[in-house]
Scaffold this motif. Sequence first.
Motif, PDB file in Angstrom:
ATOM      1  N   PRO A  73      -9.750  -4.056 -24.961  1.00 39.96           N
ATOM      2  CA  PRO A  73     -10.585  -5.108 -25.706  1.00 39.96           C
ATOM      3  C   PRO A  73     -10.143  -4.441 -27.472  1.00 39.96           C
ATOM      4  O   PRO A  73      -9.947  -5.394 -28.052  1.00 39.96           O
ATOM      5  CB  PRO A  73     -11.912  -5.050 -25.587  1.00 39.96           C
ATOM      6  CG  PRO A  73     -11.758  -4.232 -23.563  1.00 39.96           C
ATOM      7  CD  PRO A  73     -10.143  -3.534 -23.679  1.00 39.96           C
ATOM      8  N   GLU A  74     -10.146  -3.245 -27.201  1.00 40.28           N
ATOM      9  CA  GLU A  74     -10.552  -2.849 -29.191  1.00 40.28           C
ATOM     10  C   GLU A  74      -9.002  -3.462 -29.357  1.00 40.28           C
ATOM     11  O   GLU A  74      -8.884  -3.876 -30.439  1.00 40.28           O
ATOM     12  CB  GLU A  74     -10.560  -0.848 -28.719  1.00 40.28           C
ATOM     13  CG  GLU A  74     -12.148  -1.139 -28.020  1.00 40.28           C
ATOM     14  CD  GLU A  74     -11.914  -0.691 -26.688  1.00 40.28           C
ATOM     15  OE1 GLU A  74     -10.771  -0.562 -26.212  1.00 40.28           O
ATOM     16  OE2 GLU A  74     -13.384  -0.541 -26.150  1.00 40.28           O
ATOM     17  N   SER A  75      -7.912  -2.510 -28.790  1.00 40.46           N
ATOM     18  CA  SER A  75      -6.638  -3.161 -29.444  1.00 40.46           C
ATOM     19  C   SER A  75      -6.971  -4.330 -29.827  1.00 40.46           C
ATOM     20  O   SER A  75      -6.204  -4.856 -30.941  1.00 40.46           O
ATOM     21  CB  SER A  75      -5.655  -2.618 -27.739  1.00 40.46           C
ATOM     22  OG  SER A  75      -5.719  -1.159 -28.175  1.00 40.46           O
ATOM     23  N   ARG A  76      -6.792  -5.325 -28.745  1.00 38.24           N
ATOM     24  CA  ARG A  76      -6.771  -6.894 -29.026  1.00 38.24           C
ATOM     25  C   ARG A  76      -7.612  -7.575 -29.995  1.00 38.24           C
ATOM     26  O   ARG A  76      -7.179  -7.988 -31.191  1.00 38.24           O
ATOM     27  CB  ARG A  76      -7.456  -7.530 -27.605  1.00 38.24           C
ATOM     28  CG  ARG A  76      -7.538  -9.246 -27.715  1.00 38.24           C
ATOM     29  CD  ARG A  76      -6.548 -10.262 -28.247  1.00 38.24           C
ATOM     30  NE  ARG A  76      -5.019 -10.279 -26.886  1.00 38.24           N
ATOM     31  CZ  ARG A  76      -4.586  -9.235 -27.402  1.00 38.24           C
ATOM     32  NH1 ARG A  76      -3.420  -9.698 -29.033  1.00 38.24           N
ATOM     33  NH2 ARG A  76      -2.911  -9.157 -26.950  1.00 38.24           N
ATOM     34  N   ALA A  77      -8.965  -6.492 -30.456  1.00 39.83           N
ATOM     35  CA  ALA A  77      -9.837  -7.235 -31.444  1.00 39.83           C
ATOM     36  C   ALA A  77      -9.282  -6.349 -32.460  1.00 39.83           C
ATOM     37  O   ALA A  77      -9.050  -6.780 -33.510  1.00 39.83           O
ATOM     38  CB  ALA A  77     -11.258  -6.633 -31.088  1.00 39.83           C
ATOM     39  N   TYR A  78      -8.281  -5.833 -32.570  1.00 39.44           N
ATOM     40  CA  TYR A  78      -7.991  -4.992 -33.627  1.00 39.44           C
ATOM     41  C   TYR A  78      -6.711  -5.752 -34.490  1.00 39.44           C
ATOM     42  O   TYR A  78      -6.607  -6.343 -35.323  1.00 39.44           O
ATOM     43  CB  TYR A  78      -7.119  -3.678 -33.300  1.00 39.44           C
ATOM     44  CG  TYR A  78      -6.701  -2.947 -34.939  1.00 39.44           C
ATOM     45  CD1 TYR A  78      -7.235  -2.321 -35.961  1.00 39.44           C
ATOM     46  CD2 TYR A  78      -5.350  -3.121 -35.112  1.00 39.44           C
ATOM     47  CE1 TYR A  78      -6.461  -1.858 -37.216  1.00 39.44           C
ATOM     48  CE2 TYR A  78      -5.154  -2.670 -36.496  1.00 39.44           C
ATOM     49  CZ  TYR A  78      -4.898  -2.231 -37.234  1.00 39.44           C
ATOM     50  OH  TYR A  78      -4.656  -1.267 -38.252  1.00 39.44           O
ATOM     51  N   ILE A  79      -6.031  -6.700 -33.542  1.00 36.58           N
ATOM     52  CA  ILE A  79      -5.248  -6.346 -33.597  1.00 36.58           C
ATOM     53  C   ILE A  79      -5.108  -8.736 -33.775  1.00 36.58           C
ATOM     54  O   ILE A  79      -4.794  -9.206 -35.430  1.00 36.58           O
ATOM     55  CB  ILE A  79      -3.311  -7.149 -32.417  1.00 36.58           C
ATOM     56  CG1 ILE A  79      -3.644  -6.026 -32.242  1.00 36.58           C
ATOM     57  CG2 ILE A  79      -3.099  -8.783 -32.623  1.00 36.58           C
ATOM     58  CD1 ILE A  79      -2.579  -5.879 -30.151  1.00 36.58           C
ATOM     59  N   ASP A  80      -5.955  -9.180 -33.264  1.00 36.27           N
ATOM     60  CA  ASP A  80      -6.831 -10.085 -33.901  1.00 36.27           C
ATOM     61  C   ASP A  80      -7.332 -10.531 -35.461  1.00 36.27           C
ATOM     62  O   ASP A  80      -7.035 -11.110 -35.923  1.00 36.27           O
ATOM     63  CB  ASP A  80      -7.894 -10.779 -32.704  1.00 36.27           C
ATOM     64  CG  ASP A  80      -7.623 -11.648 -31.531  1.00 36.27           C
ATOM     65  OD1 ASP A  80      -6.131 -11.416 -31.474  1.00 36.27           O
ATOM     66  OD2 ASP A  80      -8.615 -11.054 -30.822  1.00 36.27           O
ATOM     67  N   LYS A  81      -7.516  -8.945 -35.359  1.00 34.58           N
ATOM     68  CA  LYS A  81      -8.341  -9.064 -36.989  1.00 34.58           C
ATOM     69  C   LYS A  81      -7.668  -8.999 -38.092  1.00 34.58           C
ATOM     70  O   LYS A  81      -7.203  -9.660 -39.074  1.00 34.58           O
ATOM     71  CB  LYS A  81      -8.926  -7.612 -37.437  1.00 34.58           C
ATOM     72  CG  LYS A  81     -10.236  -7.556 -38.343  1.00 34.58           C
ATOM     73  CD  LYS A  81     -11.576  -6.850 -38.296  1.00 34.58           C
ATOM     74  CE  LYS A  81     -11.599  -6.505 -39.922  1.00 34.58           C
ATOM     75  NZ  LYS A  81     -13.049  -5.758 -39.521  1.00 34.58           N
TER      76      LYS A  81
END
Length: 89
Positions: A73-81
């Motif tokens: 989830p942390e990786s996905r949030a970073y990529i999304d942002k």
Amino acid sequence: HEGGRTYCDTSRVWIDDYRKNLVMGLAPGGVVKTWLMGVCTDAIEVSRVQGRIVEKGPDQGRTNGRYALELEPESRAYIDKFGIPYGSW
């Protein structure tokens, strides 16, 4: 597949060993190099390739609202942002 006799500086002994580690390195511009390495043995470069941008990105598109590659989830949030800086590779 051939082993070799080599001097190990750290333990100061001669050893018989194999290169059994494949190491990959990613450099700017999308260059990927691989080396075959082992304990106390010199690295042998086995490939150098030029990567390319996949138009759909690393997820290969979404399927039913889910990413094709599940990330933490942390990786996905970073990529999304912030996205992925393809141009810097």
